[in-house]
Design a protein around this motif. Sequence first.
Motif, PDB file in Angstrom:
ATOM      1  N   SER A  60       0.832  -1.203   0.000  1.00 48.33           N
ATOM      2  CA  SER A  60       0.000   0.000   0.000  1.00 48.33           C
ATOM      3  C   SER A  60       0.866   1.252   0.000  1.00 48.33           C
ATOM      4  N   GLU A  61       0.247   2.353  -0.348  1.00 45.32           N
ATOM      5  CA  GLU A  61       0.936   3.649  -0.367  1.00 45.32           C
ATOM      6  C   GLU A  61       1.341   4.065   1.044  1.00 45.32           C
ATOM      7  N   GLU A  62       0.507   3.725   2.031  1.00 45.23           N
ATOM      8  CA  GLU A  62       0.817   4.070   3.421  1.00 45.23           C
ATOM      9  C   GLU A  62       2.075   3.355   3.906  1.00 45.23           C
ATOM     10  N   GLN A  63       2.212   2.074   3.575  1.00 49.71           N
ATOM     11  CA  GLN A  63       3.414   1.322   3.947  1.00 49.71           C
ATOM     12  C   GLN A  63       4.649   1.884   3.245  1.00 49.71           C
ATOM     13  N   ARG A  64       4.489   2.292   1.995  1.00 53.57           N
ATOM     14  CA  ARG A  64       5.608   2.869   1.251  1.00 53.57           C
ATOM     15  C   ARG A  64       6.085   4.152   1.908  1.00 53.57           C
ATOM     16  N   LYS A  65       5.140   5.024   2.282  1.00 50.67           N
ATOM     17  CA  LYS A  65       5.503   6.279   2.936  1.00 50.67           C
ATOM     18  C   LYS A  65       6.154   6.027   4.287  1.00 50.67           C
ATOM     19  N   ARG A  66       5.627   5.069   5.041  1.00 51.75           N
ATOM     20  CA  ARG A  66       6.191   4.745   6.349  1.00 51.75           C
ATOM     21  C   ARG A  66       7.626   4.225   6.202  1.00 51.75           C
ATOM     22  N   THR A  67       7.851   3.415   5.190  1.00 50.65           N
ATOM     23  CA  THR A  67       9.198   2.886   4.939  1.00 50.65           C
ATOM     24  C   THR A  67      10.161   4.006   4.572  1.00 50.65           C
ATOM     25  N   LEU A  68       9.728   4.922   3.704  1.00 51.89           N
ATOM     26  CA  LEU A  68      10.589   6.047   3.317  1.00 51.89           C
ATOM     27  C   LEU A  68      10.906   6.940   4.517  1.00 51.89           C
ATOM     28  N   GLU A  69       9.920   7.169   5.387  1.00 52.77           N
ATOM     29  CA  GLU A  69      10.159   7.967   6.587  1.00 52.77           C
ATOM     30  C   GLU A  69      11.166   7.282   7.509  1.00 52.77           C
ATOM     31  N   ALA A  70      11.022   5.971   7.666  1.00 49.53           N
ATOM     32  CA  ALA A  70      11.941   5.220   8.521  1.00 49.53           C
ATOM     33  C   ALA A  70      13.365   5.281   7.978  1.00 49.53           C
ATOM     34  N   ILE A  71      13.504   5.195   6.674  1.00 53.37           N
ATOM     35  CA  ILE A  71      14.839   5.268   6.073  1.00 53.37           C
ATOM     36  C   ILE A  71      15.446   6.653   6.302  1.00 53.37           C
ATOM     37  N   ALA A  72      14.648   7.703   6.096  1.00 55.71           N
ATOM     38  CA  ALA A  72      15.138   9.065   6.297  1.00 55.71           C
ATOM     39  C   ALA A  72      15.510   9.310   7.754  1.00 55.71           C
ATOM     40  N   GLU A  73      14.724   8.778   8.681  1.00 53.42           N
ATOM     41  CA  GLU A  73      15.024   8.957  10.107  1.00 53.42           C
ATOM     42  C   GLU A  73      16.289   8.225  10.522  1.00 53.42           C
ATOM     43  N   ASN A  74      16.619   7.141   9.851  1.00 52.62           N
ATOM     44  CA  ASN A  74      17.800   6.348  10.184  1.00 52.62           C
ATOM     45  C   ASN A  74      19.016   6.712   9.334  1.00 52.62           C
ATOM     46  N   ALA A  75      19.026   7.905   8.771  1.00 57.41           N
ATOM     47  CA  ALA A  75      20.155   8.330   7.926  1.00 57.41           C
ATOM     48  C   ALA A  75      21.465   8.327   8.716  1.00 57.41           C
ATOM     49  N   GLY A  76      21.413   8.701   9.980  1.00 57.25           N
ATOM     50  CA  GLY A  76      22.619   8.695  10.815  1.00 57.25           C
ATOM     51  C   GLY A  76      23.155   7.288  11.029  1.00 57.25           C
ATOM     52  N   PHE A  77      22.262   6.354  11.257  1.00 57.18           N
ATOM     53  CA  PHE A  77      22.664   4.957  11.420  1.00 57.18           C
ATOM     54  C   PHE A  77      23.290   4.426  10.139  1.00 57.18           C
ATOM     55  N   ILE A  78      22.669   4.737   9.005  1.00 55.47           N
ATOM     56  CA  ILE A  78      23.196   4.283   7.716  1.00 55.47           C
ATOM     57  C   ILE A  78      24.567   4.885   7.465  1.00 55.47           C
ATOM     58  N   ARG A  79      24.723   6.150   7.815  1.00 58.26           N
ATOM     59  CA  ARG A  79      26.021   6.823   7.646  1.00 58.26           C
ATOM     60  C   ARG A  79      27.084   6.165   8.520  1.00 58.26           C
ATOM     61  N   ARG A  80      26.723   5.810   9.747  1.00 60.06           N
ATOM     62  CA  ARG A  80      27.673   5.153  10.652  1.00 60.06           C
ATOM     63  C   ARG A  80      28.069   3.783  10.118  1.00 60.06           C
ATOM     64  N   GLU A  81      27.088   3.043   9.595  1.00 61.12           N
ATOM     65  CA  GLU A  81      27.392   1.737   9.014  1.00 61.12           C
ATOM     66  C   GLU A  81      28.283   1.882   7.773  1.00 61.12           C
ATOM     67  N   LEU A  82      28.042   2.924   6.992  1.00 55.69           N
ATOM     68  CA  LEU A  82      28.893   3.186   5.822  1.00 55.69           C
ATOM     69  C   LEU A  82      30.326   3.484   6.240  1.00 55.69           C
ATOM     70  N   ALA A  83      30.478   4.223   7.334  1.00 57.39           N
ATOM     71  CA  ALA A  83      31.816   4.564   7.818  1.00 57.39           C
ATOM     72  C   ALA A  83      32.592   3.307   8.203  1.00 57.39           C
ATOM     73  N   LYS A  84      31.892   2.287   8.669  1.00 55.72           N
ATOM     74  CA  LYS A  84      32.555   1.037   9.023  1.00 55.72           C
ATOM     75  C   LYS A  84      33.068   0.301   7.785  1.00 55.72           C
ATOM     76  N   VAL A  85      32.329   0.426   6.681  1.00 57.50           N
ATOM     77  CA  VAL A  85      32.651  -0.330   5.470  1.00 57.50           C
ATOM     78  C   VAL A  85      33.591   0.443   4.548  1.00 57.50           C
ATOM     79  N   MET A  86      33.312   1.720   4.364  1.00 56.36           N
ATOM     80  CA  MET A  86      34.093   2.545   3.430  1.00 56.36           C
ATOM     81  C   MET A  86      35.355   3.056   4.129  1.00 56.36           C
ATOM     82  N   ARG A  87      36.432   3.022   3.445  1.00 56.88           N
ATOM     83  CA  ARG A  87      37.696   3.506   3.996  1.00 56.88           C
ATOM     84  C   ARG A  87      37.974   4.904   3.452  1.00 56.88           C
TER      85      ARG A  87
END
Length: 118
Positions: A60-87
């Motif tokens: 549904s469109e509601e689930q899609r929006k909720r998923t996009l919001e969750a991804i945007a809210e976790n941008a800091g976590f994703i950045r931290r995980e990237l820092a672990k992988v990328m040199r």
Amino acid sequence: MKPSRTDRLDSEYRREISAILAGPLKNRDPRITGIVSVTEAHVSPDLKTAKIYVSVYSASEEQRKRTLEAIAENAGFIRRELAKVMRMRTVPALTFASDDSMAYGSKMDELLAGLHKD
């Protein structure tokens, strides 16, 4: 012709963020549902910011929006995980945007098919 550094980084970030979204983030945040794919990544030339285009396929469109919001809210976590992988010295600040090109393409296909039907 050799690809530029930002082009290589774009593809590398796209691949790594895709892996983070499918693994650690999906396990961490239950709001992320459906199939999530990273379609494009654009890293700025100064490597300070990156815009990540994400496509979400859900029931549904509601689930899609909720998923996009969750991804945007976790941008800091994703950045931290990237820092672990990328040199790299610095990992860019991430901005997530919805990629609606698939929906646009299917709409155009329907319109063109309607023209040929008449």
